[in-house]
Design a protein around this motif. Structure first.
Motif: not given
Length: 905
Positions: A15-16, A22-23, A36-37, A151-158
């Motif tokens: 994620y870092l 991405a940010l 990123a932090l 994936n918290t960046m896309s808020d998708s749960l698998l």
């Protein structure tokens, strides 16, 4: 998909890196990079707030090479050097994670993925649900019903279905999928020009990577050429892509409880990175009224307010609150563990977490405060406790029900039992007691009884314990029960089949078992005394014969002396050894030596068996009679056997041996009251019938539908004979096969049981499966399903988890496979007889016939029925038991009547 997870694991390094790209590239006034932090910290905070996990682990990659570099020197060789402004944010992130009180894991020589895989797999084996926060597609291979990705960046749960939808293959094929495509970022070799669609197509056609490789010559075009040229490197690609799940980590998932945050350190860090949003979370914790939210990282313990009810006014206030509550927890404190002799010392109640009260009624130590009068208080509580519309909750509430019954209160309105909730969610968990559950699911260490009562001969009764210590202990019991329920109930609601099993079988069974326990069973003490004397004579004879066979006297209970005589003096063969290397004298060794014709092992085995019968039953049962009822009162346990079967203790009625005459004689001492007889109602071959139902094998279904002797029918099928020409030995062999296969018996085991050569036994098995192909197909299907889901289910949805089903150790894996085959039969049989007990009890309570249901042993129910009601009652019992489940074959109940249990059986 469930929104309830016990463990959340974060792929912090991943994620870092992704947050950095991405940010926005933010920095503080000092020019230090922070983008990123801050992004990762906000992600952690959001995850904790959303899922509020009991356990959490933040996992970073360790610096330096890993075992994959040893496998492949060019692994990740194409990755560019980490940007300096990203590297600067790693150490501050780690320090802040530590300050948050979150467990931080950095394991050298492996990747974060392997740590995540190992922890998630261990958690699954422990019955925990895990959420892994990651954007790495490689981790999709870990997904199961109990392990999900977010994936918290896309808020998708698998979940498993999500993996199939996203990648086109199930989680167990992700490694093959990735191996075929390769990974240019990690420099993992794959098949050139093989993209996702091609990989999915090949796996769909040929099953797995091995299947694709085996059919490489059938694949045309350039991509087929590329595949054939890549065959030598695909096994390496699979090795590099496979996430390890068996690291030897010092920390277990249950060790990942968050600690208290270091607010001062966090403030220093948040001020340094100049994040007003993160600073605001600290202000909200410091001043709760300033915000309706709480700091999820703080994981604060619930504030407790435990009251002691000593006045009429306090009691009236609590009674009013209990009457208005939708659900309340109740627990009794007593003078003894034996429910037939226990008297109430006090009761505790809880309505909301942290808010509980203890109502002492009979503490009698010197200086004890004046307490409300027990009889008056119980009279006042009786309408509430007996009201079926007032929903109650307990932990092992059957015990409290029995104790209250001893005081004339028939507890009704039992809505929940936290012990049974835990058991239904995961029956393979080793323990379901409150202390274990509180520590495991709430991270709470309960007050230990020995800490307030002492231990050993000097241990105090509860009525002798000072209220300053007794009250918090008792109130905590009710409070923790309520908190456990709030943790378990959402999980049950997420799985409708388990919720239904819990609500329709386990909870309704509580009052049924309570009535059976309190009724007890009458025993003939004189008959047991006679048997005990005869056993003593026989035991003495066996001792003398053993001395003669050994050539000297010795202690028949000493493994050391037995070993010396066996292997040094008599020269018997050493069949196995103890972990320390000494020749083993275990029972299995004695049995094999006895089978081989050695006299002394046979004598010792018989001596042990008779000694156990005498000490466990003929000597002990008369001493266990209740002085008031004159009967023995067992305790039935719903939350012990993994398959759902009931067990019993004090005395254990499930294990009275009946294969030998001496064991059957013990049943003759179980007798009815005058004017009554004992009736035993036993399901006939129920597990075989369930096998027929589940497998759908046509020959097996036809045999049961015709009411045939299924063992004779099996023998006829195997030997190609008309049923009437089957010999008794052939029927015996067929019976061994029928029942052996249910328990996953191998040809080796069958050969040993029948005393035949292994080849002959294998021929029997092969012929059996040829004649009953549906059974073989079912077994193959259940092994595959178990390997995929890591659990099997009964007809009624009970789950048995199999943590070893994919174990690399062959012995453990095969053991799990045998369990997978047997558990649906044994568990379904357990569910069926529980349903029958509930139905029969309902008839008894409604119609009030002169019938008492007094025992349950495996597939059998035992009743005490008045002589004049035998015919009508047995007819009704048979009908109710046979209608307890609708199978593809009829359920048959055999009923016997007698003056004692043996005669009725």
């Amino acid at each position: 998909m469930s929104n309830v997870y016990d463990l959340v694991l974060l792929d912090a390094s991943g994620y870092l890196f992704r947050a950095y790209h991405a940010l926005p590239k933010l920095s503080n006034s000092r020019g230090e990079p922070t983008g990123a932090l801050v992004g990762v910290l906000n992600m952690i905070r959001s995850l904790c707030e959303r899922y509020q996990p009991r356990y959490i682990g933040v996992v970073f990659d360790a610096p330096g090479p890993t075992f994959r570099n040893a496998l492949f020197a060019d692994y990740k060789a194409n990755r560019p050097e980490m940007p300096a402004d990203l590297r600067e944010q790693i150490d501050p992130l780690r320090e802040i994670v530590r300050a948050l009180g979150l467990p931080l894991l950095i394991i050298p020589e492996v990747e974060a993925d392997d740590v995540l895989g190992t922890l998630a797999t261990r958690a699954e084996a422990a019955g925990l649900r895990t959420l892994i926060s990651t954007g790495d597609k490689d981790l999709a291979q870990l997904v199961t019903d109990r392990i999900h990705l977010i994936n918290t960046m896309s808020d998708s749960l698998l979940d498993p279905d999500g993996v199939r939808e996203k990648f086109g293959v199930p989680p167990e094929r992700i490694v093959d999928y990735l191996s075929l495509m390769g990974d240019s970022v990690d420099n993992i070799p794959g098949v050139p020009k093989c993209g996702p669609k091609t990989a999915v197509k090949w796996l769909g056609e040929y099953g797995d990577l091995d299947g694709v490789m085996a059919h490489a010559d059938k694949i045309g075009g350039k991509v087929g050429e590329n595949l054939r040229e890549s065959l030598s490197q695909l096994p390496l690609a699979r090795q590099l892509t496979t996430i390890k799940r068996d690291l030897e980590l010092e920390l277990a998932p249950e060790d990942l409880s968050p600690g208290a945050p270091d607010s001062d350190s966090l403030r220093t860090w948040y001020e340094r990175i100049e994040s007003r949003r993160l600073l605001a979370t600290l202000e909200a914790v410091a001043d709760p009224e300033a915000s309706s939210g709480t700091d999820p990282q703080a994981s604060p313990k619930i504030e407790v307010d435990y009251q002691v009810i000593l006045t009429e006014a306090d009691f009236a206030s609590w009674l009013e609150r209990l009457q208005a509550a939708e659900l309340f927890a109740v627990d009794t404190e007593t003078t003894a563990l034996d429910y037939m002799q226990a008297e109430i010392v006090g009761l505790s109640f809880a309505i909301t977490p942290g808010d509980a009260a203890y109502l002492p009624l009979a503490h009698c130590y010197p200086g004890a405060p004046t307490q409300l009068k027990r009889n008056e208080i119980l009279t006042a509580l009786k309408p509430l406790l007996e009201d079926p519309t007032r929903r109650k909750l307990g932990q092992n509430l059957k015990y409290d029900m029995n104790v209250l019954a001893g005081h004339g209160i028939a507890l009704q309105g039992v809505a929940h039992d936290s012990m049974l909730q835990s058991y239904v969610l995961d029956s393979t968990a080793s323990r379901h007691d409150m202390d274990t559950l509180a520590l495991k699911y709430l991270g709470h260490q309960c007050i230990a009884f020995k800490d307030i009562a002492g231990k050993g001969a000097k241990q105090l009764r509860f009525d002798q314990i000072d209220l300053e210590q007794a009250a918090p202990y008792a109130a905590e019991d009710a409070d923790i029960t309520l908190q456990l329920h709030r943790s378990f109930w959402p999980r049950l609601e997420q799985t409708p089949s388990l919720k239904q099993l819990y609500q329709e079988i386990e909870i309704p069974l509580i009052p049924v078992l309570s009535r059976m326990e309190r009724l007890g069973v009458r025993i003939d003490a004189e008959e047991l005394g006679k048997q005990s004397r005869e056993l003593a004579e026989r035991i003495a004879e066996l001792e003398e014969k053993s001395y003669q066979a050994a050539g000297r006297k010795f202690n028949l209970g000493s493994p050391k002396q037995i070993g010396q005589i066996f292997f040094e003096e008599l020269g018997l063969p050493v069949l196995s050894r103890t972990p320390k290397g000494a020749p083993s004298t275990a029972e299995s060794v004695l049995e094999k030596l006895a089978e081989d014709g050695h006299e002394l092992p046979h004598l010792i085995l018989e001596h042990r068996g008779l000694s156990k019968l005498r000490s466990t039953y003929t000597d002990k049962l008369p001493r266990m009679r209740n002085p008031e009822s004159g009967r023995v009162h067992t305790s039935y346990h719903q939350a012990v056997a993994a398959t759902g079967r009931l067990s019993s203790s004090d005395p254990n009625l499930q294990n009275i041996p009946i294969r030998r005459e001496e064991g059957r004689r013990i049943r003759r001492a179980f007798i009815p009251e005058p004017g009554y007889r004992l009736v035993a109602a036993d399901y006939s071959q129920i597990e075989l019938r369930i096998m027929a139902h589940l497998s759908g094998d046509q020959r097996l279904l036809a045999a049961f539908a015709a009411g045939a002797d299924v063992h004779r029918a099996t023998a006829a099928e195997i030997h190609g004979l008309p049923p009437e020409e089957v010999t008794s030995d052939q029927r015996r062999s067929a019976k061994a096969i029928n029942f052996g296969l249910i328990y996953g018996m191998s040809a080796f085991g069958l050969a040993r049981q029948l005393g035949i050569e292994r080849r002959e036994a294998q021929a029997y098995v092969d012929t059996y499966f040829a004649r009953y192909p549906g059974v073989k197909a079912f077994m193959e299907r259940i092994r595959e399903q178990a390997g995929r889901d890591r659990y099997v289910e009964t007809i009624f949805g009970r789950r048995l988890y199999l943590p070893d089903i994919n174990h690399t150790n062959q012995q453990r894996r095969q053991g799990a496979e045998r369990t997978a085959i047997n558990a649906p039969m044994q568990g379904s049989a357990a569910d069926i007889i529980k349903r029958a007990m509930i139905t029969v009890d309902d008839w008894i309570q409604r119609e009030q016939p002169p019938v008492r249901m007094i025992m349950q042993v495996h597939d059998e129910l035992v009743f005490e029925i008045a002589n004049e009601a035998i015919d009508a009652a047995t007819s009704q019992i048979r009908e109710l038991m046979q209608s307890a489940a609708e199978l593809k074959v009829p359920l048959i109940v055999d009923i016997g009547v007698g003056e004692n249990w043996d005669e009725a059986h």
